[in-house]
Design an enzyme around this catalytic site. Structure first.
Site, PDB file in Angstrom:
ATOM      1  N   ASP A 268     -15.741 -16.903  44.763  1.00  0.00           N
ATOM      2  CA  ASP A 268     -17.204 -16.866  44.741  1.00  0.00           C
ATOM      3  C   ASP A 268     -17.841 -17.035  43.376  1.00  0.00           C
ATOM      4  OD1 ASP A 268     -16.310 -14.447  43.790  1.00  0.00           O
ATOM      5  OD2 ASP A 268     -17.810 -13.253  44.826  1.00  0.00           O
ATOM      6  N   GLU A 269     -17.092 -17.446  42.375  1.00  0.00           N
ATOM      7  CA  GLU A 269     -17.720 -17.650  41.061  1.00  0.00           C
ATOM      8  C   GLU A 269     -16.969 -18.692  40.248  1.00  0.00           C
ATOM      9  OE1 GLU A 269     -17.503 -14.436  38.192  1.00  0.00           O
ATOM     10  OE2 GLU A 269     -15.954 -13.445  39.390  1.00  0.00           O
TER      11      GLU A 269
ATOM     12  N   ASP B 139     -22.478 -17.372  40.431  1.00  0.00           N
ATOM     13  CA  ASP B 139     -21.863 -16.245  41.130  1.00  0.00           C
ATOM     14  C   ASP B 139     -22.562 -16.064  42.474  1.00  0.00           C
ATOM     15  OD1 ASP B 139     -20.391 -14.015  41.728  1.00  0.00           O
ATOM     16  OD2 ASP B 139     -21.401 -12.675  40.332  1.00  0.00           O
TER      17      ASP B 139
END
Length: 372
Positions: free
Chosen positions: A110-111, A15
């Protein structure tokens, strides 16, 4: 998958730390160490997409109105989001993941989950693989990420949030049960605000409390999710990391931190969801014809508005938003406070050739005549 075999898996959840804000701070050194808010301007009706850790110290968080964020942190620097730039950085990070495994399941820009049970560098230690990935992300992008390592997706996801920023948390099978028993319900991945409130009313404050309920009781109180809660509180989550799973629909939704009837805030949130949905479409190399808008109002009543188009959306967030804007007019957005928004694309096909779909002038009129 039997329980013992599942405990031999090695799952990493990566993350990125304050992703959008961190990209802006990286690209403009004058912003480093300062409270940065990515979203609308403080005198607009926009909302916070994300903010730097310096801003979070003041209580600022995503989905908060920019006006409120300014009141909490008047020294903050407000920046309009640049999703094209964020998507390019996301691709760069995804390419790093591919150096270690092909079993990558992105959740957003983003993860992502990575299954490194067997990996390309033949390292039996998932912890060392995670450390190497975090170091490489920092070296190649100038950005930090946090990671959680465990034997299933639930634990890896929860672990990645424990030591932020630039943290690494490992939960081994022998420690999982005690860890979950002490975990506050609000920290459970998969338990949202509404479910948390319901659990608290039942006296369920942590994993230990949740564990006291039988599977039948949980199914009775929480429907189909009851069995999921029964399993995860016991450390059981056999869901695979699925980079190319067959899906009937692709969607994203978000529960707002505060109910709002501000149409500009609502639109900005939907724009970000459209970008995220489009990323998943591209990642899975599929296109869809049916666009659905989900709206949950402050009284928990939920409506969906859908339209099936005469063409496949060619993985364009702008085209998705054109659809959503037309569907939004058919809700009570702007008149009735909203607590949750969602966008999904269905009627999927992975055999559509790559070309740009032009949005014709009659598009919105077409949609108004073909609402489901």
């Amino acid at each position: 998958m039997d329980i013992q075999k599942s405990k031999n898996r090695k799952i990493i959840h990566v993350d990125m730390d304050a992703f959008y804000a961190s990209v802006e701070q990286r690209d403009d050194p004058s912003l480093k160490g300062k409270p940065v808010i990515v979203g609308g301007s403080p005198n607009s009706r926009g909302v916070v997409s994300t903010c730097s850790y310096e801003a979070r110290k003041y209580g600022v968080h995503s989905a908060m109105s920019c006006a409120k964020a300014y009141k909490l942190c008047s020294s903050a620097i407000f920046i309009r989001p640049n999703f094209y730039k964020y998507k390019e950085v996301s691709k760069q990070i995804r390419n790093i993941f591919k150096e270690y495994t092909d079993l990558i399941e992105p959740l957003s820009l983003d993860e992502a989950f990575l299954d490194v049970t067997e990996n390309k560098i033949n390292n039996p230690s998932a912890t060392k693989v995670a450390q190497t990935i975090l170091s490489q992300i920092l070296k190649e992008t100038g950005l930090t990420a946090s990671a959680g390592v465990s034997y299933n997706k639930f634990l890896a996801k929860v672990a990645s949030d424990i030591h932020k920023p630039y943290g690494l948390t490992v939960i081994i099978p022998d420690k999982a049960v005690k860890f979950i028993e002490k975990l506050p319900i609000r920290k459970f991945f998969g338990i949202g605000k509404v479910t948390e409130e319901k659990m608290l009313k039942l006296g369920i404050k942590n994993g230990y409390d949740l564990k006291q309920y039988s599977k039948i009781e949980l199914i009775d109180k929480f429907g189909k999710f009851g069995e999921f809660y029964f399993n995860i509180v016991r450390g059981v989550d056999n869901r695979p990391v699925s980079p190319s799973r067959i899906r009937k629909s692709i969607g994203k939704e978000t529960t707002l931190s505060e109910d709002t009837d501000n149409i500009h805030e609502i639109t900005m949130i939907l724009e970000e969801l459209a970008v995220e949905v489009n990323e998943v479409l591209k990642k899975n190399k599929v296109s869809g014809k049916t666009v659905t808008l989900k709206v949950k109002y402050h009284d928990f009543s939920t409506v969906t508005r859908s339209s099936t188009l005469p063409f496949y959306i060619q993985r364009s967030d702008k085209t998705i938003m054109t659809s959503i804007n037309a569907l939004l007019k058919k809700t009570e957005a702007g008149q009735k406070k909203i607590r949750l928004l969602g966008i999904s694309i269905s009627n999927l096909d992975n055999n559509i050739p790559e070309y740009i779909q032009t949005v014709f002038p009659f598009y919105e009129h077409y949609m108004s005549l073909h609402e489901d």
